[in-house]
Every structure is written in structure tokens, then in C-alpha cells.
Design a protein around this motif. Structure first.
Motif, PDB file in Angstrom:
ATOM      1  N   PHE A 111       5.202   2.957   2.754  1.00  0.00           N
ATOM      2  CA  PHE A 111       6.103   2.549   1.671  1.00  0.00           C
ATOM      3  C   PHE A 111       7.432   3.288   1.749  1.00  0.00           C
ATOM      4  O   PHE A 111       8.463   2.795   1.272  1.00  0.00           O
ATOM      5  CB  PHE A 111       5.459   2.753   0.297  1.00  0.00           C
ATOM      6  N   GLN A 112       7.427   4.483   2.366  1.00  0.00           N
ATOM      7  CA  GLN A 112       8.650   5.270   2.479  1.00  0.00           C
ATOM      8  C   GLN A 112       9.712   4.561   3.316  1.00  0.00           C
ATOM      9  O   GLN A 112      10.902   4.885   3.225  1.00  0.00           O
ATOM     10  CB  GLN A 112       8.329   6.634   3.094  1.00  0.00           C
ATOM     11  N   HIS A 113       9.299   3.580   4.126  1.00  0.00           N
ATOM     12  CA  HIS A 113      10.226   2.824   4.954  1.00  0.00           C
ATOM     13  C   HIS A 113      10.576   1.465   4.343  1.00  0.00           C
ATOM     14  O   HIS A 113      11.367   0.719   4.922  1.00  0.00           O
ATOM     15  CB  HIS A 113       9.629   2.623   6.350  1.00  0.00           C
ATOM     16  N   LEU A 114      10.002   1.167   3.198  1.00  0.00           N
ATOM     17  CA  LEU A 114      10.307  -0.078   2.501  1.00  0.00           C
ATOM     18  C   LEU A 114      11.244   0.118   1.320  1.00  0.00           C
ATOM     19  O   LEU A 114      11.885  -0.829   0.872  1.00  0.00           O
ATOM     20  CB  LEU A 114       9.013  -0.740   2.003  1.00  0.00           C
ATOM     21  N   VAL A 115      11.324   1.350   0.790  1.00  0.00           N
ATOM     22  CA  VAL A 115      12.119   1.586  -0.412  1.00  0.00           C
ATOM     23  C   VAL A 115      13.606   1.689  -0.063  1.00  0.00           C
ATOM     24  O   VAL A 115      13.988   2.089   1.043  1.00  0.00           O
ATOM     25  CB  VAL A 115      11.667   2.870  -1.151  1.00  0.00           C
ATOM     26  N   SER A 116      14.434   1.337  -1.039  1.00  0.00           N
ATOM     27  CA  SER A 116      15.880   1.354  -0.819  1.00  0.00           C
ATOM     28  C   SER A 116      16.468   2.757  -0.903  1.00  0.00           C
ATOM     29  O   SER A 116      17.534   3.022  -0.330  1.00  0.00           O
ATOM     30  CB  SER A 116      16.566   0.459  -1.853  1.00  0.00           C
ATOM     31  N   ASP A 117      15.806   3.669  -1.615  1.00  0.00           N
ATOM     32  CA  ASP A 117      16.342   5.017  -1.799  1.00  0.00           C
ATOM     33  C   ASP A 117      15.181   6.003  -1.885  1.00  0.00           C
ATOM     34  O   ASP A 117      14.595   6.214  -2.946  1.00  0.00           O
ATOM     35  CB  ASP A 117      17.184   5.083  -3.079  1.00  0.00           C
ATOM     36  N   VAL A 118      14.837   6.608  -0.746  1.00  0.00           N
ATOM     37  CA  VAL A 118      13.674   7.490  -0.710  1.00  0.00           C
ATOM     38  C   VAL A 118      13.892   8.758  -1.532  1.00  0.00           C
ATOM     39  O   VAL A 118      12.942   9.380  -1.999  1.00  0.00           O
ATOM     40  CB  VAL A 118      13.314   7.827   0.754  1.00  0.00           C
ATOM     41  N   ARG A 119      15.169   9.146  -1.757  1.00  0.00           N
ATOM     42  CA  ARG A 119      15.436  10.356  -2.538  1.00  0.00           C
ATOM     43  C   ARG A 119      15.026  10.203  -3.999  1.00  0.00           C
ATOM     44  O   ARG A 119      14.787  11.196  -4.681  1.00  0.00           O
ATOM     45  CB  ARG A 119      16.921  10.718  -2.451  1.00  0.00           C
ATOM     46  N   ARG A 120      14.989   8.966  -4.470  1.00  0.00           N
ATOM     47  CA  ARG A 120      14.615   8.729  -5.863  1.00  0.00           C
ATOM     48  C   ARG A 120      13.121   8.409  -6.004  1.00  0.00           C
ATOM     49  O   ARG A 120      12.700   7.827  -6.987  1.00  0.00           O
ATOM     50  CB  ARG A 120      15.467   7.615  -6.463  1.00  0.00           C
ATOM     51  N   CYS A 121      12.366   8.820  -4.989  1.00  0.00           N
ATOM     52  CA  CYS A 121      10.920   8.599  -5.024  1.00  0.00           C
ATOM     53  C   CYS A 121      10.143   9.854  -5.404  1.00  0.00           C
ATOM     54  O   CYS A 121       8.916   9.819  -5.466  1.00  0.00           O
ATOM     55  CB  CYS A 121      10.433   8.068  -3.674  1.00  0.00           C
ATOM     56  N   GLY A 122      10.851  10.955  -5.629  1.00  0.00           N
ATOM     57  CA  GLY A 122      10.206  12.181  -6.112  1.00  0.00           C
ATOM     58  C   GLY A 122       9.047  12.645  -5.254  1.00  0.00           C
ATOM     59  O   GLY A 122       7.968  12.987  -5.769  1.00  0.00           O
ATOM     60  N   LEU A 123       9.236  12.687  -3.956  1.00  0.00           N
ATOM     61  CA  LEU A 123       8.144  13.001  -3.041  1.00  0.00           C
ATOM     62  C   LEU A 123       7.784  14.489  -3.060  1.00  0.00           C
ATOM     63  O   LEU A 123       8.667  15.353  -3.044  1.00  0.00           O
ATOM     64  CB  LEU A 123       8.517  12.587  -1.616  1.00  0.00           C
ATOM     65  N   GLN A 124       6.492  14.767  -3.066  1.00  0.00           N
ATOM     66  CA  GLN A 124       5.971  16.130  -2.975  1.00  0.00           C
ATOM     67  C   GLN A 124       4.736  16.131  -2.088  1.00  0.00           C
ATOM     68  O   GLN A 124       3.940  15.178  -2.118  1.00  0.00           O
ATOM     69  CB  GLN A 124       5.607  16.686  -4.354  1.00  0.00           C
TER      70      GLN A 124
END
Length: 429
Positions: free
Chosen positions: A300-313
Motif C-alpha cells: 500500500f505504501q506504493h499506492l498512496v499519493s503521500d506516504v508522509r501523511r501515512c504516519g508510519l511507525q
């Protein structure tokens, strides 16, 4: 102090489980949760420490099949429900249970033990290494878009179908809301789950009873959430994937700002996978999708338009213990050819101590005792961390945890141990 360490019996389960709950804060689980865990408890593989009629420490061991690099399913003891009463700490009870457990696991012929750690520092001294990580995400779906999946094509390049709009019809994908606890639905979902288990190291095969785990609604976890809901993605009348999720409705003066909590999402192919994510992003009255446990290489990280706004941890997840070094290393395959002698340190399970020659490739492996000069020196904890291919031996060497004794051996072994996909434990136990 006189205590008695003994195998759990059905008559003692209620007191045993209450002691476990008390050690983890004293919050009583729902009747649904307790019924599930009682049904899943393997009494002959569970231990309790008793002081007269009081249970003061607990530990269990589920019988699992763990996927390892190469796709094989290896017998593993899933260590669980480990606790010591607050008033009985620092008396050696945990060490006594760990000693008994690992001796039992060896006697059962299971080369691996696995667990999830409530506190990471506890289990390293017993030879467990952090072998997988999990990815958490909190996605702002009001500002992040997800790309539509590409339409699949057949061998001649002809589109197979999939409208991307959930339309029904031959060759098309459609989404269908179904009852999450319906037996037929659970069977269809478990078929999808079982199909993906061999594809990723760290996944565990679910035996009968475990299909209830994803749909149990614990009051402690719900926090205003809905019951678990299920959506299937279907193609030509066949289930191609599913997602389990809950919704927490919330509003402020600006309007709705609900949260979708993803519990499970599995699909047979990229098209079905993308459609399920698009569905989650588009649920009405919500603006956040929260996922607590996904693979660190989740697409999914390659499908989203803005990975920075995905709050990844990212955090540690599955801990692995090699109970029988030779059998464990022979059970998996290796990404590139390897021929290396490992000097293994293992004070807690001394039968693993010494030198082992590992030879293998993508087709299979052998690991036998040897008197040859060692190429790498490491403890069983580091060997366990690298076992599923998610932690590199080179990284461990950079931390001073692995010593290269023959030039070139580290690079050779580190590449061979690596996995094409990140190992992942899909749920706790």
C-alpha cells in the motif's frame, strides 16, 4: 518459599487464567474472549506455578506451523500467557518456566520456539532474538489518495476484467459486505489466508479454532468501535480477497471524522488487494484509516499519493528461539549458495553450543556438527534474529554481535540468510 511447577489441568484453568489477567493489570476479559482462549489452550503444553492453592505464575505453548524462507512449514512452539504475580517476582519463577518449556519443546521434536514480548528486554537472556517487525499506519484519507489498481491481463495481454468500480458481472470485480462471523464467510476468508501463509516467512498456519480470533470483539480494544465488519472482493463469483475492519464514528463542529481500524486484509492478487484498500479509503463519514500491524514492505505504501501523511511507525514483533540449531537451519532454504562454519554460543540450551557447518542454497540445506575452523562466531540469539531473513547478519556484525573469522564469510552468509519478502507475524497469540 515452597512452590509447585506443574502441567495445567482443565479444572485449574479459571484460576490459572485469572492469575494471568492479574499480572497484566487485572482487567477481566469479556466472556467471549475468555471462552476463545480456554478453547485454544493446550493443557498438556501449559504450565502453572502454585503456592498451595494460589496460582502465582503461568506459561503456555501453542502448537504452530511457522513459514520459513523457502515456504516450508516448520513445527514451532508458540510461547504464550507468560506471567509472574507481582508479589512473586525476583524468585526465579520465570527462569524455571523457561527452562522447563525449552526442555519440553526439545522433547516434542519442535526445532523452534516463538513468542511476542510484552517487554523486549526479558527474553534475550533465554536465547530469543527479534526476528520480525510490524508496520503501523495512521493514514489521513482526507488528504491522501490511493491509486486504482491496474487491470490484470491474461497471457495474451487481454484485460481479464475488473472495472475498478465494484460492478457486478462476468470477469468483473465486485465488493460485497458480509457477516464477519458467518461460518461460510469465515471459511472463505480462511481459505484466502491459508493460500498466502506459504508466501511470507513468519506467518503461522491457523488450525481449527483460530479463525475466531480476528472477529472477537474485546471491550478493552473496542473503545467506541463497531463490531468487526467484513467485505469480500469477488471475481466471477469467486472470493479473491477480504478485509476485516471496525469503524469508530466521531464528529466535531466541522463534521464527521470517523476512524477505520483495519484488522486483516488479504488478497490473491494485486488487483483485489488494491480494490480492498480503495474501499477502506472511501468509507463514508471517516477521515482516517488506522492499521496496527502490517508487513514492513506492505505494497500500500506504493499506492498512496503521500506516504508522509501515512504516519508510519515500525516496531519489533516476533521473537524466535532456535531450540535445535541443526534442525532449524536445515528446515529453511537460502537465497544464494552458502558454505559456512558457525561457532554458536548458547549457555541456556548447551546442546546447541559449538561449531556447525551450514551448506545450502535455494533448493535445500544441511547443517551438521564439525571440528573445522569457524568462519563466523555468534550467539544463538543473533542466529535467531537472522533466521527468518528480516535481520541481516551484516547489521548484527556492525553492532558487534557477530564476529567474522574468515574474510568474506559475513557477506556470503548475510546474503544467503536474507529473504525476498519481509517476514511478518500477522497476529498475536
Amino acid at each position: 518459599m515452597t512452590t509447585d511447577l506443574r502441567v495445567l489441568t482443565p479444572d485449574d484453568w479459571d484460576r490459572w487464567y485469572k492469575a494471568f489477567e492479574h499480572a497484566f493489570g487485572g482487567v477481566t476479559e469479556t466472556a467471549q474472549e475468555r471462552a476463545l482462549w480456554r478453547d485454544l489452550t493446550e493443557f498438556g503444553r501449559s504450565l502453572g506455578v502454585w503456592d498451595e492453592d494460589e496460582c502465582v505464575a503461568t506459561a503456555g505453548a501453542f502448537r504452530f506451523g511457522l513459514t520459513v524462507p523457502g515456504g516450508a512449514r516448520v513445527d514451532a512452539a508458540g510461547i504464550t500467557m507468560v506471567s509472574v504475580a507481582p508479589t512473586y517476582r525476583r524468585r526465579g519463577l520465570l527462569s524455571a518456566m523457561m527452562r522447563r518449556q525449552l526442555d519440553d519443546v526439545r522433547a516434542w521434536g519442535e526445532p523452534l520456539a516463538i513468542l511476542t514480548a510484552s517487554e523486549p528486554p526479558i527474553y534475550g537472556r533465554f536465547g530469543y532474538g527479534a526476528a520480525t517487525q510490524e508496520l503501523a499506519a495512521e493514514i489521513d484519507t482526507a488528504r491522501v489518495r490511493i491509486a486504482p489498481p491496474r487491470r490484470a491481463v491474461d497471457a495474451d495481454g487481454v484485460p481479464r476484467g475488473g472495472t475498478g468500480e465494484g460492478g457486478a458481472g462476468a470477469g468483473r470485480i465486485r465488493l460485497r459486505q458480509v457477516g464477519a462471523t458467518d461460518p461460510a464467510v469465515r471459511a472463505a476468508c480462511e481459505e484466502i489466508y491459508a493460500a498466502v501463509v506459504p508466501e511470507r516467512p513468519g506467518m503461522i498456519a491457523r488450525t481449527p479454532g483460530w479463525e475466531r480470533l480476528p472477529v472477537v470483539n474485546g471491550e478493552r480494544e473496542r473503545d467506541g468501535m463497531s463490531p468487526v465488519q467484513c467485505v469480500l472482493v469477488e471475481r466471477d463469483g469467486e472470493v479473491a480477497g477480504f478485509t476485516l475492519y471496525r469503524v469508530k464514528p466521531e464528529w466535531d463542529r466541522s463534521g464527521p471524522k470517523g476512524t477505520v481500524e483495519l484488522r486483516e486484509l488479504y488478497a490473491r492478487d494485486a488487483e483485489a488487494y488494491g480494490e480492498l484498500w480503495r474501499f477502506l479509503f472511501g468509507i463514508d463519514l471517516t477521515s482516517t484509516v488506522r492499521a496496527r500491524n502490517r508487513p514492513v514492505d506492505d505494497p500500500f505504501q506504493h499506492l498512496v499519493s503521500d506516504v508522509r501523511r501515512c504516519g508510519l511507525q515500525v516496531r519489533d514483533a516476533l521473537y524466535v528461539r532456535l531450540v535445535e540449531v541443526g534442525a532449524a537451519l536445515e528446515a529453511r532454504t537460502y537465497r544464494t549458495p552458502v558454505d559456512v562454519v558457525l561457532e554458536v554460543e548458547d549457555a541456556f540450551c548447551p546442546w546447541n553450543e559449538g561449531r556447525w557447518r551450514l551448506t545450502g542454497d535455494a533448493k535445500g540445506a544441511a547443517c551438521v556438527r564439525t571440528a573445522d575452523q569457524a568462519d563466523l562466531a555468534l550467539s544463538v540469539r543473533e542466529l535467531a534474529a537472522a533466521y527468518l531473513g528480516g535481520v541481516s547478519l551484516t547489521s548484527l556484525a556492525g553492532a558487534g554481535r557477530v564476529t567474522e573469522l574468515r574474510p568474506g564469510a559475513l557477506a556470503e552468509a548475510s546474503t544467503a540468510f536474507s529473504s525476498d519478502v519481509a517476514p511478518w507475524l500477522p497476529h498475536g497469540f
